[in-house]
Design an enzyme around this catalytic site. Sequence first.
Site, PDB file in Angstrom:
ATOM      1  CG  HIS A   1     -19.037   8.431   6.194  1.00  0.00           C
ATOM      2  ND1 HIS A   1     -18.607   7.407   5.652  1.00  0.00           N
ATOM      3  CD2 HIS A   1     -19.805   7.892   6.941  1.00  0.00           C
ATOM      4  CE1 HIS A   1     -18.948   6.330   5.452  1.00  0.00           C
ATOM      5  NE2 HIS A   1     -19.985   6.900   6.921  1.00  0.00           N
TER       6      HIS A   1
ATOM      7  NE  ARG B   1      -2.196   1.145   3.892  1.00  0.00           N
ATOM      8  CZ  ARG B   1      -3.127   1.238   4.704  1.00  0.00           C
ATOM      9  NH1 ARG B   1      -4.201   0.698   5.208  1.00  0.00           N
ATOM     10  NH2 ARG B   1      -2.119   1.125   5.996  1.00  0.00           N
TER      11      ARG B   1
END
Length: 215
Positions: A106, A62
């Site tokens: 979100h 990552r």
Amino acid sequence: MGVLVSGNGSNLQAIIDRCEDGTLDAQINVVLCNNRDAYALVRCLDQNISARFIDHRIFSTRESFDRNVLETLNAAGVELVIMAGFMRILSEEFFRAFPMRIMNIHPSLLPAFPGIHVQQKAIDYGVRFSGCTVHFVDEGVDTGPIIIQSVVPVYDDDTKDTLSHRILMEEHRIYPQAIQYYAEGRIEVLGRKVRIKNLSRPPETVLHNPPLTRF
């Protein structure tokens, strides 16, 4: 701005539209996407916005993927990173490079229902209100300081799709506003709290769902 996206890019389009009509004093320097088939890339092509596909699967870690993304953002002169449906968890190196300069939206009223599938979670839990939140990104999952929120009612006959649509319409309104606050230099982060400078107090509005009938 540099925008990170993985899918359809409707919030990206809302930001593009506000930049073009002059209500958002910002510029998208680059859009980075980890999904070759994402419609967001088509939006960039149509709008003549610089976009790049970076396949996360070719990186061994990552961190190595994030370093490549960071190099591209820095080369494009990005000051603020906008996550618009980017389905990757960022590494600590990313936060060090852009401290309190990464925004995300979100589809819930954080801290309620972090993570994924949140509209269905809200319906299953039986809440009367849901909404959306623009926040700064930190090392947690949807835990960063909250910049702006919008509230929508949840109706008894709502499905995941109907509630998602109602929330998405508000996402398209509050995300450009959060970026505009940043562009105007009006955002101050004090611990967990975000203060918007020179902001008049909003009217005291009380919401009820279901509505009051007698009191």
